[in-house]
Enzyme design. Structure first.
Site, mmCIF file in Angstrom:
data_model
loop_
_atom_site.group_PDB
_atom_site.id
_atom_site.type_symbol
_atom_site.label_atom_id
_atom_site.label_comp_id
_atom_site.label_asym_id
_atom_site.label_seq_id
_atom_site.Cartn_x
_atom_site.Cartn_y
_atom_site.Cartn_z
ATOM 1 N N ARG A 44 0.790 -0.955 0.110
ATOM 2 C CA ARG A 44 0.115 -0.062 0.712
ATOM 3 C C ARG A 44 1.058 1.962 -0.015
ATOM 4 O O ARG A 44 0.283 1.753 0.923
ATOM 5 C CB ARG A 44 -1.231 -0.021 0.975
ATOM 6 C CG ARG A 44 -2.179 -1.093 1.608
ATOM 7 C CD ARG A 44 -2.635 -1.097 -0.060
ATOM 8 N NE ARG A 44 -3.925 -1.651 0.579
ATOM 9 C CZ ARG A 44 -5.222 -1.465 0.707
ATOM 10 N NH1 ARG A 44 -5.624 -0.155 0.946
ATOM 11 N NH2 ARG A 44 -5.534 -2.081 0.924
ATOM 12 N N ARG A 48 -3.537 6.192 0.883
ATOM 13 C CA ARG A 48 -3.983 7.845 1.269
ATOM 14 C C ARG A 48 -3.026 8.201 2.107
ATOM 15 O O ARG A 48 -3.381 9.440 2.343
ATOM 16 C CB ARG A 48 -5.083 7.701 2.145
ATOM 17 C CG ARG A 48 -6.793 7.547 0.736
ATOM 18 C CD ARG A 48 -8.196 6.624 1.643
ATOM 19 N NE ARG A 48 -7.019 5.520 1.702
ATOM 20 C CZ ARG A 48 -8.307 4.816 3.273
ATOM 21 N NH1 ARG A 48 -9.209 5.180 3.024
ATOM 22 N NH2 ARG A 48 -7.948 3.382 3.242
ATOM 23 N N ARG A 57 -6.597 12.268 -5.878
ATOM 24 C CA ARG A 57 -8.307 11.574 -5.405
ATOM 25 C C ARG A 57 -9.121 12.333 -5.015
ATOM 26 O O ARG A 57 -10.804 12.234 -5.478
ATOM 27 C CB ARG A 57 -7.991 10.653 -3.800
ATOM 28 C CG ARG A 57 -8.824 10.314 -3.000
ATOM 29 C CD ARG A 57 -9.625 8.778 -4.108
ATOM 30 N NE ARG A 57 -10.132 7.863 -2.773
ATOM 31 C CZ ARG A 57 -12.352 9.054 -3.052
ATOM 32 N NH1 ARG A 57 -11.462 9.481 -3.853
ATOM 33 N NH2 ARG A 57 -12.443 8.318 -2.665
ATOM 34 N N ASP A 93 -7.629 -2.246 -7.648
ATOM 35 C CA ASP A 93 -7.774 -2.786 -6.316
ATOM 36 C C ASP A 93 -7.754 -4.069 -6.500
ATOM 37 O O ASP A 93 -7.862 -4.401 -7.454
ATOM 38 C CB ASP A 93 -9.316 -1.876 -5.522
ATOM 39 C CG ASP A 93 -9.447 -2.763 -4.981
ATOM 40 O OD1 ASP A 93 -8.553 -1.560 -3.861
ATOM 41 O OD2 ASP A 93 -10.205 -3.331 -3.919
ATOM 42 N N TYR A 169 -14.986 -11.209 -0.417
ATOM 43 C CA TYR A 169 -15.705 -10.100 -0.507
ATOM 44 C C TYR A 169 -17.087 -10.327 -1.164
ATOM 45 O O TYR A 169 -18.327 -10.003 -1.117
ATOM 46 C CB TYR A 169 -15.145 -9.499 -0.821
ATOM 47 C CG TYR A 169 -13.893 -8.822 -0.762
ATOM 48 C CD1 TYR A 169 -14.571 -8.077 0.298
ATOM 49 C CD2 TYR A 169 -12.300 -8.741 -0.278
ATOM 50 C CE1 TYR A 169 -13.240 -6.817 1.063
ATOM 51 C CE2 TYR A 169 -11.548 -8.734 0.282
ATOM 52 C CZ TYR A 169 -11.976 -7.764 0.795
ATOM 53 O OH TYR A 169 -11.326 -6.609 2.122
#
Ligand code: CP3
Length: 368
Positions: A44, A48, A57, A93, A169
């Site tokens: 990652r 963010r 973003r 993703d 998921y």
């Protein structure tokens, strides 16, 4: 510690042109070849916590960035350059393949992914499509741009989810604490479970092939939530299909990194997939994890990502400890035990890169 010369599998030596040494330090370490210093990158690393990502973003949703090769490549490159790491993971993703299989999902702020109509029945599994992996071509397109930028300077990591983690998921409809729906299907309808995993594996193999074709040097398979399984359940319900996927990706001529969280008790079984590199989370000391796997496989890890909030002294100590546990053996890639979280100070991530460089290139950790 001295180690014999690495024997490459016939697959890898044929397709990667080895024994000619691969160009990047990172790929060499994946193959347990000697390196001048320990390669380092971060799970990652483009997320963010990084102001440059936040700026992009502000104008685009996560999915817009993923589906726009120009933006995805830019975000990937900016993070890898800023951190000066040995590998760049493509910005994408885990859930992207669900789209073409016929499942709508979105990312809700604060909640993570939400799949609107979770897969719960045999009919739901039968309805999943496996013929639209080509629609994921935007990821390969982004990889081409990243490869064009870096050439062989650093390794380019493509990735996909593992069948179990993606199935969880699809079935839960999002993240989960106890995986009740997932495990219910697995235990009560093993044939439906098997079909679901096979469908996923066939899409994922094609998706990985597109990424390798585009120039990815290595594929990381994220089985992030495999740690929810007992070793017996993992072996019975997950290992066979995962092994098949790992072998299919390796047959493309690239090393595979197989990663999960909370996997200390699963490591021997994960090793049986035949992956070239196993990702270790931080709960297992790296030396113990590597011993549990045996030293004929490379390892990636395993600093606790929250250590990045600590002071410099502690950070330095932990980096040193992990390198000491790796013992200078070829086949260690320094990384976190899981992804960088939002709010992480970028300077501390850069410090870790500097420490790994400094400590692994000196006598403190001798490279046999
Ligand atoms: O360096 C990078 O950040 C690479 C890009 C990347 C993303 N997702 C972008 C993303 C990678 C490698 C992933 C993988 C991923 N996605 C995993 C496996 C890795 C792991 O952490 O185990 C998983 C489980 C997912 C699914 C997913 N996507 C979740 C659970 C979430 C929400 C939780 C969170 O961290 O917010 C996402 C959203 C997501 N994917 C974000 C990013 C940068 C954050 C949301 C945003 O930017 O709006």
């Amino acid at each position: 510690m001295a180690e014999k010369a690495v024997t490459l599998s016939p697959d890898l030596s044929a397709r990667s042109g080895l024994p000619m040494a691969p160009a990047s330090r990172f790929v060499r370490a994946c193959l347990r070849l000697p390196v001048d210093r320990t390669p380092v990158w971060f799970l990652r690393q483009a997320g963010r916590y990084m102001p440059e990502y936040q700026a992009v973003r502000r104008h685009h949703s996560l999915l817009e960035i993923c589906k726009n090769p120009e933006l995805a490549a830019e975000v990937t490159i900016t993070a890898a350059e800023k951190l000066d790491v040995d590998a760049a993971i493509i910005f994408a993703d885990l859930l992207l393949p669900l789209d073409g299989m016929g499942l709508d999902f979105e990312f809700l702020a604060g909640e993570g992914p939400v799949i609107h109509h979770p897969v719960r029945t045999a009919a739901d599994v039968e309805a999943l499509r496996t013929d639209r992996a080509a629609e994921l071509g935007y990821v390969a397109e982004a990889i081409r741009k990243v490869v064009a930028h870096f050439n062989d300077r650093i390794g380019i990591v493509g990735f996909c989810g593992a069948p179990f983690t993606l199935a969880s998921y699809m079935i839960e409809g999002g993240g989960s604490r106890n995986y009740i729906f997932t495990k219910s299907l697995m235990y009560r309808e093993p044939a439906v479970w098997q079909l679901l995993l096979e469908k996923l594996a066939s899409v994922l193999a094609e998706y990985a092939a597109q990424q390798v074709e585009a120039g990815a040097d290595v594929i990381q398979i994220f089985d992030s939530w495999a740690g929810a399984l007992s070793p017996a359940d993992y072996r019975e319900f997950v290992l066979p299909i995962t092994t098949r996927l790992v072998r299919q990706v390796q047959a493309l001529g690239v090393p595979v990194i197989y990663f999960g969280v909370d996997t200390a008790t699963l490591l021997p079984a994960m090793r049986e997939t035949g992956a070239d590199v196993i990702g270790l989370d931080w709960r297992v000391p790296l030396d113990q994890g590597w011993a549990a796997l045996g030293h004929a496989v490379a390892v990636q890890g395993n600093l606790d990502p929250i250590t990045l909030f600590a002071n410099e002294d502690l950070l330095r100590t932990r980096v040193r400890q992990i390198l000491a546990q790796a013992g200078g053996r070829p086949g260690h890639i320094f990384n976190l035990g899981h992804g960088i979280v939002p709010g992480t100070p970028v300077e501390n991530v850069q410090r870790v890169v500097a420490y790994v460089r400094e400590f692994s290139a000196t006598e403190e950790v001798s490279h046999a």
